[in-house]
Motif scaffolding. Structure first.
Motif, PDB file in Angstrom:
ATOM      1  N   ASP A  25      -6.663 -17.608  75.902  1.00 21.08           N
ATOM      2  CA  ASP A  25      -6.704 -16.926  74.605  1.00 21.08           C
ATOM      3  C   ASP A  25      -7.686 -15.758  74.647  1.00 21.08           C
ATOM      4  O   ASP A  25      -7.377 -14.662  74.180  1.00 21.08           O
ATOM      5  CB  ASP A  25      -7.086 -17.915  73.510  1.00 21.08           C
ATOM      6  CG  ASP A  25      -7.110 -17.285  72.138  1.00 21.08           C
ATOM      7  OD1 ASP A  25      -6.081 -16.695  71.750  1.00 21.08           O
ATOM      8  OD2 ASP A  25      -8.146 -17.389  71.449  1.00 21.08           O
ATOM      9  N   LEU A  28      -6.181 -12.878  76.734  1.00 21.68           N
ATOM     10  CA  LEU A  28      -5.127 -12.168  76.006  1.00 21.68           C
ATOM     11  C   LEU A  28      -5.700 -11.301  74.885  1.00 21.68           C
ATOM     12  O   LEU A  28      -5.228 -10.194  74.652  1.00 21.68           O
ATOM     13  CB  LEU A  28      -4.109 -13.160  75.452  1.00 21.68           C
ATOM     14  CG  LEU A  28      -3.256 -13.867  76.489  1.00 21.68           C
ATOM     15  CD1 LEU A  28      -2.368 -14.901  75.813  1.00 21.68           C
ATOM     16  CD2 LEU A  28      -2.420 -12.876  77.288  1.00 21.68           C
ATOM     17  N   ARG A  29      -6.718 -11.777  74.208  1.00 21.18           N
ATOM     18  CA  ARG A  29      -7.349 -10.973  73.152  1.00 21.18           C
ATOM     19  C   ARG A  29      -8.012  -9.732  73.747  1.00 21.18           C
ATOM     20  O   ARG A  29      -7.905  -8.637  73.199  1.00 21.18           O
ATOM     21  CB  ARG A  29      -8.367 -11.805  72.381  1.00 21.18           C
ATOM     22  CG  ARG A  29      -7.737 -12.811  71.464  1.00 21.18           C
ATOM     23  CD  ARG A  29      -8.815 -13.621  70.736  1.00 21.18           C
ATOM     24  NE  ARG A  29      -8.249 -14.740  70.044  1.00 21.18           N
ATOM     25  CZ  ARG A  29      -7.843 -14.714  68.777  1.00 21.18           C
ATOM     26  NH1 ARG A  29      -7.963 -13.600  68.084  1.00 21.18           N
ATOM     27  NH2 ARG A  29      -7.333 -15.775  68.214  1.00 21.18           N
ATOM     28  N   ASP A  30      -8.723  -9.885  74.860  1.00 24.32           N
ATOM     29  CA  ASP A  30      -9.359  -8.739  75.512  1.00 24.32           C
ATOM     30  C   ASP A  30      -8.320  -7.720  75.965  1.00 24.32           C
ATOM     31  O   ASP A  30      -8.489  -6.517  75.779  1.00 24.32           O
ATOM     32  CB  ASP A  30     -10.192  -9.189  76.717  1.00 24.32           C
ATOM     33  CG  ASP A  30     -11.447  -9.935  76.317  1.00 24.32           C
ATOM     34  OD1 ASP A  30     -11.829  -9.855  75.132  1.00 24.32           O
ATOM     35  OD2 ASP A  30     -12.046 -10.584  77.188  1.00 24.32           O
ATOM     36  N   LEU A  31      -7.252  -8.201  76.562  1.00 25.46           N
ATOM     37  CA  LEU A  31      -6.188  -7.313  77.023  1.00 25.46           C
ATOM     38  C   LEU A  31      -5.554  -6.576  75.848  1.00 25.46           C
ATOM     39  O   LEU A  31      -5.307  -5.367  75.923  1.00 25.46           O
ATOM     40  CB  LEU A  31      -5.134  -8.113  77.779  1.00 25.46           C
ATOM     41  CG  LEU A  31      -3.987  -7.333  78.388  1.00 25.46           C
ATOM     42  CD1 LEU A  31      -4.497  -6.315  79.388  1.00 25.46           C
ATOM     43  CD2 LEU A  31      -3.001  -8.270  79.037  1.00 25.46           C
ATOM     44  N   SER A  32      -5.325  -7.274  74.756  1.00 25.00           N
ATOM     45  CA  SER A  32      -4.750  -6.656  73.566  1.00 25.00           C
ATOM     46  C   SER A  32      -5.664  -5.566  73.017  1.00 25.00           C
ATOM     47  O   SER A  32      -5.205  -4.479  72.658  1.00 25.00           O
ATOM     48  CB  SER A  32      -4.500  -7.718  72.501  1.00 25.00           C
ATOM     49  OG  SER A  32      -4.041  -7.128  71.318  1.00 25.00           O
ATOM     50  N   MET A  33      -6.945  -5.840  72.967  1.00 26.51           N
ATOM     51  CA  MET A  33      -7.891  -4.842  72.465  1.00 26.51           C
ATOM     52  C   MET A  33      -7.917  -3.618  73.366  1.00 26.51           C
ATOM     53  O   MET A  33      -7.963  -2.474  72.884  1.00 26.51           O
ATOM     54  CB  MET A  33      -9.289  -5.453  72.354  1.00 26.51           C
ATOM     55  CG  MET A  33      -9.409  -6.433  71.219  1.00 26.51           C
ATOM     56  SD  MET A  33     -10.970  -7.339  71.130  1.00 26.51           S
ATOM     57  CE  MET A  33     -12.199  -6.157  71.524  1.00 26.51           C
ATOM     58  N   LYS A  34      -7.884  -3.813  74.670  1.00 27.69           N
ATOM     59  CA  LYS A  34      -7.901  -2.677  75.595  1.00 27.69           C
ATOM     60  C   LYS A  34      -6.624  -1.855  75.475  1.00 27.69           C
ATOM     61  O   LYS A  34      -6.675  -0.620  75.491  1.00 27.69           O
ATOM     62  CB  LYS A  34      -8.086  -3.176  77.027  1.00 27.69           C
ATOM     63  CG  LYS A  34      -9.481  -3.684  77.286  1.00 27.69           C
ATOM     64  CD  LYS A  34      -9.636  -4.246  78.673  1.00 27.69           C
ATOM     65  CE  LYS A  34     -11.031  -4.822  78.850  1.00 27.69           C
ATOM     66  NZ  LYS A  34     -11.232  -5.395  80.156  1.00 27.69           N
ATOM     67  N   LEU A  35      -5.484  -2.520  75.346  1.00 25.93           N
ATOM     68  CA  LEU A  35      -4.227  -1.793  75.188  1.00 25.93           C
ATOM     69  C   LEU A  35      -4.211  -0.997  73.889  1.00 25.93           C
ATOM     70  O   LEU A  35      -3.753   0.150  73.865  1.00 25.93           O
ATOM     71  CB  LEU A  35      -3.046  -2.755  75.233  1.00 25.93           C
ATOM     72  CG  LEU A  35      -2.696  -3.304  76.604  1.00 25.93           C
ATOM     73  CD1 LEU A  35      -1.619  -4.373  76.470  1.00 25.93           C
ATOM     74  CD2 LEU A  35      -2.241  -2.212  77.529  1.00 25.93           C
ATOM     75  N   CYS A  36      -4.698  -1.583  72.821  1.00 33.52           N
ATOM     76  CA  CYS A  36      -4.774  -0.862  71.548  1.00 33.52           C
ATOM     77  C   CYS A  36      -5.664   0.370  71.672  1.00 33.52           C
ATOM     78  O   CYS A  36      -5.341   1.435  71.156  1.00 33.52           O
ATOM     79  CB  CYS A  36      -5.294  -1.775  70.442  1.00 33.52           C
ATOM     80  SG  CYS A  36      -4.121  -3.022  69.920  1.00 33.52           S
ATOM     81  N   HIS A  37      -6.772   0.232  72.362  1.00 30.22           N
ATOM     82  CA  HIS A  37      -7.675   1.365  72.571  1.00 30.22           C
ATOM     83  C   HIS A  37      -6.986   2.471  73.364  1.00 30.22           C
ATOM     84  O   HIS A  37      -7.061   3.639  73.003  1.00 30.22           O
ATOM     85  CB  HIS A  37      -8.938   0.901  73.300  1.00 30.22           C
ATOM     86  CG  HIS A  37      -9.855   2.018  73.655  1.00 30.22           C
ATOM     87  ND1 HIS A  37     -10.680   2.606  72.734  1.00 30.22           N
ATOM     88  CD2 HIS A  37     -10.063   2.673  74.824  1.00 30.22           C
ATOM     89  CE1 HIS A  37     -11.356   3.579  73.325  1.00 30.22           C
ATOM     90  NE2 HIS A  37     -10.997   3.636  74.595  1.00 30.22           N
ATOM     91  N   LYS A  40      -4.305   4.142  71.217  1.00 33.44           N
ATOM     92  CA  LYS A  40      -4.854   4.924  70.113  1.00 33.44           C
ATOM     93  C   LYS A  40      -5.533   6.200  70.599  1.00 33.44           C
ATOM     94  O   LYS A  40      -5.338   7.270  70.026  1.00 33.44           O
ATOM     95  CB  LYS A  40      -5.857   4.074  69.340  1.00 33.44           C
ATOM     96  CG  LYS A  40      -6.395   4.747  68.102  1.00 33.44           C
ATOM     97  CD  LYS A  40      -7.271   3.794  67.303  1.00 33.44           C
ATOM     98  CE  LYS A  40      -7.773   4.454  66.048  1.00 33.44           C
ATOM     99  NZ  LYS A  40      -8.612   3.544  65.260  1.00 33.44           N
TER     100      LYS A  40
END
Length: 57
Positions: A25, A28-37, A40
């Motif tokens: 978990d 996956l949260r870290d990866l999601s944050m990096k992808l969003c960055h 953006k």
């Protein structure tokens, strides 16, 4: 005695599985944050510039 041993093993197994799920978990949260960055802040760099239309032939 066998029942207690089995219960102890089951408890340990559940705790190990829970730890792995929490770790997955977090990854996956870290990866999601990096992808969003990246999307953006770096998205404009990789996007199609205005005036380019790939539908034209």
């Amino acid at each position: 005695m066998t029942k207690e041993n089995l219960e102890t093993k089951a408890d340990k197994a559940v705790l190990r599985i829970e730890k792995k799920v929490v770790d997955i978990d977090n990854v996956l949260r870290d990866l999601s944050m990096k992808l969003c960055h990246v999307i953006k802040y770096k998205g404009d760099h990789y996007s199609i510039s205005e005036g380019v239309d790939y539908n034209e032939q």
